[in-house]
Motif scaffolding. Structure first.
Motif, PDB file in Angstrom:
ATOM      1  N   PRO A 167      -2.298   5.669  -5.393  1.00  0.00           N
ATOM      2  CA  PRO A 167      -3.068   6.682  -6.132  1.00  0.00           C
ATOM      3  C   PRO A 167      -2.385   6.980  -7.467  1.00  0.00           C
ATOM      4  CG  PRO A 167      -1.856   7.703  -4.339  1.00  0.00           C
ATOM      5  CD  PRO A 167      -1.616   6.221  -4.229  1.00  0.00           C
ATOM      6  N   PRO A 168      -3.125   7.532  -8.418  1.00  0.00           N
ATOM      7  CA  PRO A 168      -2.516   7.892  -9.698  1.00  0.00           C
ATOM      8  C   PRO A 168      -1.378   8.878  -9.482  1.00  0.00           C
ATOM      9  CG  PRO A 168      -4.897   8.192  -9.773  1.00  0.00           C
ATOM     10  CD  PRO A 168      -4.531   7.894  -8.349  1.00  0.00           C
ATOM     11  N   SER A 203      -1.570  -2.590 -14.009  1.00  0.00           N
ATOM     12  CA  SER A 203      -2.625  -3.504 -14.433  1.00  0.00           C
ATOM     13  C   SER A 203      -3.980  -2.869 -14.180  1.00  0.00           C
ATOM     14  CB  SER A 203      -2.467  -4.831 -13.681  1.00  0.00           C
ATOM     15  OG  SER A 203      -3.286  -5.814 -14.262  1.00  0.00           O
ATOM     16  N   ASP A 204      -5.037  -3.701 -14.149  1.00  0.00           N
ATOM     17  CA  ASP A 204      -6.369  -3.189 -13.847  1.00  0.00           C
ATOM     18  C   ASP A 204      -7.080  -4.149 -12.902  1.00  0.00           C
ATOM     19  OD1 ASP A 204      -7.999  -5.134 -15.400  1.00  0.00           O
ATOM     20  OD2 ASP A 204      -6.984  -4.201 -17.098  1.00  0.00           O
ATOM     21  N   PHE A 205      -8.242  -3.723 -12.435  1.00  0.00           N
ATOM     22  CA  PHE A 205      -8.943  -4.471 -11.400  1.00  0.00           C
ATOM     23  C   PHE A 205      -9.589  -5.762 -11.901  1.00  0.00           C
ATOM     24  CE2 PHE A 205      -8.318  -0.319  -9.625  1.00  0.00           C
ATOM     25  CZ  PHE A 205      -7.978  -0.602  -8.311  1.00  0.00           C
ATOM     26  N   TYR A 243       0.857  -1.188   0.000  1.00  0.00           N
ATOM     27  CA  TYR A 243       0.000   0.000   0.000  1.00  0.00           C
ATOM     28  C   TYR A 243       0.897   1.244   0.000  1.00  0.00           C
ATOM     29  CZ  TYR A 243      -3.058  -3.619   1.919  1.00  0.00           C
ATOM     30  OH  TYR A 243      -3.755  -4.790   2.131  1.00  0.00           O
ATOM     31  N   PHE A 244       0.569   2.204  -0.866  1.00  0.00           N
ATOM     32  CA  PHE A 244       1.380   3.409  -0.966  1.00  0.00           C
ATOM     33  C   PHE A 244       0.542   4.666  -0.740  1.00  0.00           C
ATOM     34  CE2 PHE A 244       3.629   0.209  -3.386  1.00  0.00           C
ATOM     35  CZ  PHE A 244       4.928   0.369  -2.941  1.00  0.00           C
ATOM     36  N   ARG A 284      -4.829   2.989  -8.465  1.00  0.00           N
ATOM     37  CA  ARG A 284      -4.174   2.222  -9.513  1.00  0.00           C
ATOM     38  C   ARG A 284      -3.645   0.946  -8.865  1.00  0.00           C
ATOM     39  NH1 ARG A 284      -6.769   5.282 -11.571  1.00  0.00           N
ATOM     40  NH2 ARG A 284      -6.281   6.898 -13.059  1.00  0.00           N
ATOM     41  N   VAL A 285      -3.402  -0.057  -9.693  1.00  0.00           N
ATOM     42  CA  VAL A 285      -2.891  -1.325  -9.182  1.00  0.00           C
ATOM     43  C   VAL A 285      -1.772  -1.819 -10.091  1.00  0.00           C
ATOM     44  CG1 VAL A 285      -4.638  -2.702 -10.414  1.00  0.00           C
ATOM     45  CG2 VAL A 285      -3.524  -3.650  -8.380  1.00  0.00           C
TER      46      VAL A 285
END
Length: 82
Positions: free
Chosen positions: A77-78, A61-63, A6-7, A53-54
């Motif tokens: 976050p972006p 990537s995407d969810f 987590y960032f 974002r992931v």
């Protein structure tokens, strides 16, 4: 086992920089649903997926992406320029 990182404000809301979890999630979205169901702090961090974002194994990537074979999932976050 998957390492979840987590960032930025995601880390602040959850209160952890990373954790190693056992999951039955098939996609990133499934993982988010599992985490959100844990506690309010996770639900708050994942309340607005449009603001997240992931990355899977350090690749954006995407969810909807599958988790098969993934060792690391990072939420952040972006990035903004400046």
């Amino acid at each position: 086992m998957i390492d979840v990182l987590y960032f930025a404000w995601v880390r602040e809301r959850i209160g952890l920089p990373r954790e190693r979890i056992e999951t039955s999630a098939v996609t990133v979205a499934d993982l988010v649903a599992e985490l959100s169901a844990r506690e309010d702090r996770y639900a708050a961090a994942f309340a607005d997926l449009a603001a997240l974002r992931v990355a899977l194994d350090q690749d954006l990537s995407d969810f909807a992406a599958p988790l098969a074979g993934v060792r690391e999932v990072a939420f952040f976050p972006p990035m903004t320029g400046g």
